[in-house]
Design an enzyme around this catalytic site. Sequence first.
Site, mmCIF file in Angstrom:
data_model
loop_
_atom_site.group_PDB
_atom_site.id
_atom_site.type_symbol
_atom_site.label_atom_id
_atom_site.label_comp_id
_atom_site.label_asym_id
_atom_site.label_seq_id
_atom_site.Cartn_x
_atom_site.Cartn_y
_atom_site.Cartn_z
ATOM 1 C CD GLU A 181 -2.863 -1.255 2.366
ATOM 2 O OE1 GLU A 181 -2.779 -0.399 3.261
ATOM 3 O OE2 GLU A 181 -3.708 -2.158 2.375
ATOM 4 C CD GLU A 298 -4.501 -8.031 1.501
ATOM 5 O OE1 GLU A 298 -5.402 -7.388 2.061
ATOM 6 O OE2 GLU A 298 -3.300 -7.735 1.595
HETATM 7 C C1 XIL Z 1 -6.031 -6.640 8.309
HETATM 8 C C2 XIL Z 1 -6.301 -7.861 9.172
HETATM 9 O O1 XIL Z 1 -7.159 -8.724 8.484
HETATM 10 C C3 XIL Z 1 -6.918 -7.430 10.475
HETATM 11 O O2 XIL Z 1 -7.098 -8.558 11.316
HETATM 12 C C4 XIL Z 1 -6.012 -6.397 11.131
HETATM 13 O O3 XIL Z 1 -6.634 -5.921 12.247
HETATM 14 C C5 XIL Z 1 -5.760 -5.244 10.190
HETATM 15 O O4 XIL Z 1 -5.215 -5.716 9.002
HETATM 16 N N1 XIL Z 1 -5.080 -4.887 3.649
HETATM 17 C C6 XIL Z 1 -3.980 -5.579 4.082
HETATM 18 C C7 XIL Z 1 -4.095 -6.470 5.254
HETATM 19 O O5 XIL Z 1 -2.931 -5.540 3.432
HETATM 20 O O6 XIL Z 1 -2.905 -6.544 5.985
HETATM 21 C C8 XIL Z 1 -5.216 -6.052 6.153
HETATM 22 O O7 XIL Z 1 -5.359 -7.040 7.148
HETATM 23 C C9 XIL Z 1 -6.498 -5.875 5.379
HETATM 24 C C10 XIL Z 1 -6.342 -4.802 4.333
#
Ligand code: XIL
Length: 389
Positions: A181, A298
């Site tokens: 990101e 994701e």
């Molecule tokens: C999220 C996790 O799923 C949560 O449990 C945590 O509290 C915050 O992070 N994009 C990403 C991930 O790259 O690392 C994130 O994961 C969700 C959004």
Amino acid sequence: MTHKLPLGRRTFLLSLAALSGMGAFAIADKLRYTNRSWGATDDPEKDFSGIGDASLRDRAAAKGLIYGAAFPHAALSSDSAFAAAFAQECAILVPESVLKWKALRPEPNRFDFAASDLMAEFAHNHGLLFRGHTLVWHRALPQWFEPTVNSRNAEKLLVDHIATVARRYAGKMHSWDVVNEAVHPKDGRSDGLRNSPWLQLLGPDYIDIAFRAAAEADPQALLVYNDYGLDYDTREEEARRTAVLKLLERLKSKGTPIHALGIQAHLLHSDKPFFNPAKLSSFLREVASLNLRILITEMDVTDKKLAVDVTLRDRLVATAYEDYLSVVLQEPAVIAVLTWGLSDRYTWLSQDRPRADKTPVRPLPLDAQLRRKLAWNAIARAFDQAPMR
Ligand code: XIL
């Protein structure tokens, strides 16, 4: 179904979108807000049945693809039913949070690998590939970070972190999200980069530094740049795609050891009017033309704004999975699909995108009882119909 939008109207809107550029956003916005169910269009003719029993893992493998999911730490020692379902459906495991700085670095001079080692062991014991997330991110930094790190010690801290973490799993990692990101055009920089702590400390070169350190620590892993908001035909996401391409081009032209783009694909069913297959495909083509692979890293579909009726909701979520995957899997550079969780029993969206009616969210392939949902059928069918890699 009352939610069905006549196909003619949808086609009309898409043609308008193609013809009139920015004006189409205004039209789409208007339709969206004057008829709030527009985004939640169900197509009663969509049939998600007759899929058969083979796991997502096997269907993906039959096409030379890898399917897997994020594994929640909470499930590791306590939920053997979930672990069994995971091992059955998945070929690759990515820890959801235990490889982030906050989890690994309780103190500036101490690493804690207890949880991530357990994940690596679970993956190994079940014949799963292991994937790392993430070495550099502006979030999930430990509390000591801000008062301790400055522009004099930041580069050493970053390189030491990557050397220590990536070396520990060297040879065992399928891929690493080296940087997560880093793009955020809204921050107003001409290069579209996020004004993150790393950028403030080290300038834009922190990205290159991180990839070089990762390549040195683990020469075998596929090194990935991972980001969100690349999916839809909106002004904001167009700007994000442009900035990501600019970043990837810059890294490739400098000889940075980067091998793939990770597209998070956190989808919003209510953004369906903004789903533009041609735009998405051409973005993927441009990424591939830089000699980069692509991973969907994701994926989930938030049902935050969808009807309370579970049957309808599940159909809409499944439709979003199928629409998206049937487009991206046409691109030969796409080698893997991961969902951000496997079962609705564990999903970050229960906290991050809860429903106003407080009913449990249903964004993933298995329900909270580990039963396959229509979203599972949709993914299965998208794999079945994908061209061979
Ligand atoms: C999220 C996790 O799923 C949560 O449990 C945590 O509290 C915050 O992070 N994009 C990403 C991930 O790259 O690392 C994130 O994961 C969700 C959004």
